[in-house]
Design a protein around this motif. Structure first.
Motif, PDB file in Angstrom:
ATOM      1  N   GLN A  24      -9.387  -1.250   0.125  1.00 18.81           N
ATOM      2  CA  GLN A  24      -9.008  -1.828  -1.163  1.00 18.81           C
ATOM      3  C   GLN A  24     -10.078  -1.640  -2.232  1.00 18.81           C
ATOM      4  O   GLN A  24      -9.774  -1.585  -3.420  1.00 18.81           O
ATOM      5  CB  GLN A  24      -8.656  -3.308  -1.017  1.00 18.81           C
ATOM      6  N   GLY A  25     -11.325  -1.493  -1.835  1.00 20.47           N
ATOM      7  CA  GLY A  25     -12.401  -1.275  -2.803  1.00 20.47           C
ATOM      8  C   GLY A  25     -12.222  -0.009  -3.614  1.00 20.47           C
ATOM      9  O   GLY A  25     -12.733   0.094  -4.735  1.00 20.47           O
ATOM     10  N   GLU A  26     -11.480   0.957  -3.088  1.00 14.77           N
ATOM     11  CA  GLU A  26     -11.236   2.202  -3.812  1.00 14.77           C
ATOM     12  C   GLU A  26     -10.357   1.998  -5.041  1.00 14.77           C
ATOM     13  O   GLU A  26     -10.335   2.846  -5.934  1.00 14.77           O
ATOM     14  CB  GLU A  26     -10.603   3.251  -2.895  1.00 14.77           C
ATOM     15  N   LEU A  27      -9.616   0.901  -5.081  1.00 23.06           N
ATOM     16  CA  LEU A  27      -8.740   0.652  -6.230  1.00 23.06           C
ATOM     17  C   LEU A  27      -9.512   0.684  -7.544  1.00 23.06           C
ATOM     18  O   LEU A  27      -9.015   1.193  -8.550  1.00 23.06           O
ATOM     19  CB  LEU A  27      -8.018  -0.682  -6.082  1.00 23.06           C
ATOM     20  N   LEU A  28     -10.721   0.150  -7.549  1.00 23.30           N
ATOM     21  CA  LEU A  28     -11.494   0.109  -8.784  1.00 23.30           C
ATOM     22  C   LEU A  28     -11.730   1.500  -9.357  1.00 23.30           C
ATOM     23  O   LEU A  28     -11.754   1.685 -10.569  1.00 23.30           O
ATOM     24  CB  LEU A  28     -12.827  -0.611  -8.556  1.00 23.30           C
ATOM     25  N   SER A  29     -11.882   2.502  -8.487  1.00 23.06           N
ATOM     26  CA  SER A  29     -12.117   3.866  -8.972  1.00 23.06           C
ATOM     27  C   SER A  29     -10.892   4.444  -9.681  1.00 23.06           C
ATOM     28  O   SER A  29     -11.000   5.428 -10.406  1.00 23.06           O
ATOM     29  CB  SER A  29     -12.559   4.786  -7.831  1.00 23.06           C
ATOM     30  N   TYR A  30      -9.725   3.843  -9.484  1.00 19.47           N
ATOM     31  CA  TYR A  30      -8.496   4.269 -10.153  1.00 19.47           C
ATOM     32  C   TYR A  30      -8.163   3.367 -11.341  1.00 19.47           C
ATOM     33  O   TYR A  30      -7.071   3.465 -11.905  1.00 19.47           O
ATOM     34  CB  TYR A  30      -7.324   4.277  -9.163  1.00 19.47           C
ATOM     35  N   GLY A  31      -9.069   2.462 -11.690  1.00 19.46           N
ATOM     36  CA  GLY A  31      -8.813   1.543 -12.786  1.00 19.46           C
ATOM     37  C   GLY A  31      -7.869   0.428 -12.413  1.00 19.46           C
ATOM     38  O   GLY A  31      -7.223  -0.167 -13.267  1.00 19.46           O
ATOM     39  N   LEU A  32      -7.799   0.127 -11.114  1.00 15.93           N
ATOM     40  CA  LEU A  32      -6.895  -0.900 -10.613  1.00 15.93           C
ATOM     41  C   LEU A  32      -7.685  -2.031  -9.979  1.00 15.93           C
ATOM     42  O   LEU A  32      -8.757  -1.813  -9.417  1.00 15.93           O
ATOM     43  CB  LEU A  32      -5.949  -0.305  -9.557  1.00 15.93           C
ATOM     44  N   GLY A  33      -7.158  -3.242 -10.054  1.00 14.86           N
ATOM     45  CA  GLY A  33      -7.762  -4.395  -9.408  1.00 14.86           C
ATOM     46  C   GLY A  33      -6.693  -5.172  -8.667  1.00 14.86           C
ATOM     47  O   GLY A  33      -5.495  -4.870  -8.770  1.00 14.86           O
ATOM     48  N   ILE A  34      -7.141  -6.174  -7.950  1.00 11.09           N
ATOM     49  CA  ILE A  34      -6.192  -6.964  -7.161  1.00 11.09           C
ATOM     50  C   ILE A  34      -6.711  -8.384  -7.023  1.00 11.09           C
ATOM     51  O   ILE A  34      -7.915  -8.610  -6.873  1.00 11.09           O
ATOM     52  CB  ILE A  34      -5.947  -6.293  -5.787  1.00 11.09           C
ATOM     53  N   THR A  35      -5.805  -9.346  -7.118  1.00  8.24           N
ATOM     54  CA  THR A  35      -6.129 -10.767  -7.006  1.00  8.24           C
ATOM     55  C   THR A  35      -4.870 -11.494  -6.529  1.00  8.24           C
ATOM     56  O   THR A  35      -3.894 -10.862  -6.154  1.00  8.24           O
ATOM     57  CB  THR A  35      -6.648 -11.320  -8.356  1.00  8.24           C
ATOM     58  N   ASN A  36      -4.895 -12.822  -6.563  1.00 12.09           N
ATOM     59  CA  ASN A  36      -3.737 -13.637  -6.169  1.00 12.09           C
ATOM     60  C   ASN A  36      -3.508 -14.752  -7.175  1.00 12.09           C
ATOM     61  O   ASN A  36      -4.435 -15.177  -7.857  1.00 12.09           O
ATOM     62  CB  ASN A  36      -3.973 -14.274  -4.792  1.00 12.09           C
TER      63      ASN A  36
ATOM     64  N   ARG B 120      -3.451   9.029  -2.403  1.00  8.44           N
ATOM     65  CA  ARG B 120      -3.159   9.009  -0.971  1.00  8.44           C
ATOM     66  C   ARG B 120      -2.875   7.576  -0.573  1.00  8.44           C
ATOM     67  O   ARG B 120      -3.172   6.635  -1.315  1.00  8.44           O
ATOM     68  CB  ARG B 120      -4.315   9.579  -0.153  1.00  8.44           C
ATOM     69  N   LEU B 121      -2.301   7.403   0.608  1.00  7.08           N
ATOM     70  CA  LEU B 121      -2.013   6.077   1.124  1.00  7.08           C
ATOM     71  C   LEU B 121      -3.317   5.408   1.545  1.00  7.08           C
ATOM     72  O   LEU B 121      -4.022   5.914   2.425  1.00  7.08           O
ATOM     73  CB  LEU B 121      -1.062   6.172   2.321  1.00  7.08           C
ATOM     74  N   LEU B 122      -3.653   4.318   0.886  1.00  9.02           N
ATOM     75  CA  LEU B 122      -4.849   3.554   1.240  1.00  9.02           C
ATOM     76  C   LEU B 122      -4.505   2.526   2.301  1.00  9.02           C
ATOM     77  O   LEU B 122      -3.399   1.989   2.332  1.00  9.02           O
ATOM     78  CB  LEU B 122      -5.413   2.834   0.014  1.00  9.02           C
ATOM     79  N   LYS B 123      -5.475   2.237   3.144  1.00  9.53           N
ATOM     80  CA  LYS B 123      -5.354   1.144   4.107  1.00  9.53           C
ATOM     81  C   LYS B 123      -5.898  -0.115   3.436  1.00  9.53           C
ATOM     82  O   LYS B 123      -6.742  -0.034   2.547  1.00  9.53           O
ATOM     83  CB  LYS B 123      -6.170   1.459   5.358  1.00  9.53           C
ATOM     84  N   PRO B 124      -5.451  -1.291   3.868  1.00 11.31           N
ATOM     85  CA  PRO B 124      -5.977  -2.522   3.275  1.00 11.31           C
ATOM     86  C   PRO B 124      -7.509  -2.582   3.268  1.00 11.31           C
ATOM     87  O   PRO B 124      -8.109  -3.051   2.299  1.00 11.31           O
ATOM     88  CB  PRO B 124      -5.362  -3.621   4.142  1.00 11.31           C
ATOM     89  N   ALA B 125      -8.145  -2.055   4.301  1.00 12.87           N
ATOM     90  CA  ALA B 125      -9.608  -2.079   4.378  1.00 12.87           C
ATOM     91  C   ALA B 125     -10.256  -1.179   3.320  1.00 12.87           C
ATOM     92  O   ALA B 125     -11.453  -1.294   3.074  1.00 12.87           O
ATOM     93  CB  ALA B 125     -10.076  -1.659   5.773  1.00 12.87           C
TER      94      ALA B 125
ATOM     95  N   TRP C 248       0.821  -1.216   0.000  1.00 12.67           N
ATOM     96  CA  TRP C 248       0.000   0.000   0.000  1.00 12.67           C
ATOM     97  C   TRP C 248       0.852   1.262   0.000  1.00 12.67           C
ATOM     98  O   TRP C 248       0.584   2.180  -0.794  1.00 12.67           O
ATOM     99  CB  TRP C 248      -1.004  -0.036   1.157  1.00 12.67           C
ATOM    100  N   PRO C 249       1.902   1.363   0.842  1.00  9.78           N
ATOM    101  CA  PRO C 249       2.761   2.550   0.757  1.00  9.78           C
ATOM    102  C   PRO C 249       3.439   2.700  -0.607  1.00  9.78           C
ATOM    103  O   PRO C 249       3.522   3.807  -1.153  1.00  9.78           O
ATOM    104  CB  PRO C 249       3.802   2.330   1.865  1.00  9.78           C
ATOM    105  N   VAL C 250       3.918   1.601  -1.178  1.00  7.44           N
ATOM    106  CA  VAL C 250       4.596   1.664  -2.470  1.00  7.44           C
ATOM    107  C   VAL C 250       3.612   2.039  -3.576  1.00  7.44           C
ATOM    108  O   VAL C 250       3.947   2.811  -4.487  1.00  7.44           O
ATOM    109  CB  VAL C 250       5.321   0.332  -2.759  1.00  7.44           C
ATOM    110  N   LEU C 251       2.404   1.530  -3.510  1.00  4.01           N
ATOM    111  CA  LEU C 251       1.384   1.890  -4.498  1.00  4.01           C
ATOM    112  C   LEU C 251       1.174   3.402  -4.502  1.00  4.01           C
ATOM    113  O   LEU C 251       1.084   4.030  -5.564  1.00  4.01           O
ATOM    114  CB  LEU C 251       0.079   1.152  -4.183  1.00  4.01           C
ATOM    115  N   HIS C 252       1.119   3.986  -3.314  1.00  6.02           N
ATOM    116  CA  HIS C 252       0.948   5.435  -3.214  1.00  6.02           C
ATOM    117  C   HIS C 252       2.212   6.189  -3.654  1.00  6.02           C
ATOM    118  O   HIS C 252       2.139   7.131  -4.455  1.00  6.02           O
ATOM    119  CB  HIS C 252       0.573   5.824  -1.781  1.00  6.02           C
ATOM    120  N   LEU C 253       3.376   5.794  -3.157  1.00  6.28           N
ATOM    121  CA  LEU C 253       4.628   6.464  -3.511  1.00  6.28           C
ATOM    122  C   LEU C 253       4.886   6.461  -5.017  1.00  6.28           C
ATOM    123  O   LEU C 253       5.487   7.392  -5.552  1.00  6.28           O
ATOM    124  CB  LEU C 253       5.812   5.800  -2.798  1.00  6.28           C
ATOM    125  N   SER C 254       4.416   5.435  -5.696  1.00  7.60           N
ATOM    126  CA  SER C 254       4.636   5.304  -7.139  1.00  7.60           C
ATOM    127  C   SER C 254       3.642   6.116  -7.960  1.00  7.60           C
ATOM    128  O   SER C 254       3.791   6.221  -9.174  1.00  7.60           O
ATOM    129  CB  SER C 254       4.565   3.834  -7.551  1.00  7.60           C
TER     130      SER C 254
END
Length: 173
Positions: A52-64, A45-50, A34-40
């Motif tokens: 994570q739903g905001e990622l979609l508004s930036y055109g970003l997703g997350i999986t494993n 702003r720095l998002l908290k893991p909780a 999360w810090p690196v995502l913001h720094l890059s």
């Protein structure tokens, strides 16, 4: 956290125990995702893991790559990585992000049977989706500093759009 047509789909190795307990990706306090995502510049702003739903508004997703939670990624088997690579390929084919960013070169090598892969853009594509391997932000990956990781994440951000990703509305799947 998936939607059609994402700029970047970030892909962790597998859920850690804290992620499994909270349901939030990269939830362990020592993880630098999360810090690196913001720094890059991927997030304003720095998002908290909780959050994570905001990622979609930036055109970003997350999986494993692998769904099974473990204390350490080295507890996963070669078969789990290979099956994870097949399932991830199907997922990427379905949602068609511009970029798939696998967080961890060892996981990428195991999931896609590419022993020569290095951090950075890969020759491999999945349909029209380009692939980038990023350093693992785990606190255990001490030879990558947060600043060096942010630089590599930033290289991907530039390739994905050339500027800081701006919010947009996305309907989750």
């Amino acid at each position: 956290m998936l939607a059609d047509g994402l700029h970047v789909l970030f892909c962790g190795i597998n859920p850690g125990l804290m992620t499994a307990a909270t349901g939030h990706h990269f939830a362990r306090p020592g993880n630098r995702f999360w810090p690196v995502l913001h720094l890059s510049g991927f997030t304003p702003r720095l998002l908290k893991p909780a959050e994570q739903g905001e990622l979609l508004s930036y055109g970003l997703g997350i999986t494993n790559v692998v769904a099974r939670a473990t204390a350490r990624a080295d507890e996963l088997t070669a078969e789990e990585y290979a099956e994870g690579g097949r399932l991830l390929t199907a997922k990427v084919t379905r949602v068609r992000p511009r970029w798939l960013a696998v967080v961890g070169v060892t996981a990428y090598r195991a999931a896609f049977d590419d022993r020569r892969a290095r951090v950075g853009p890969q020759e491999r594509t999945i349909g029209d989706t380009r692939v980038w391997v990023l350093p693992n932000p785990s606190g255990l990956n001490a030879h990558w500093t947060a600043a060096a990781m942010a630089e590599e994440f930033g290289r991907l951000r530039v390739a994905a759009g050339g500027q800081r990703v701006l919010p947009r509305f996305v309907v989750p799947r």
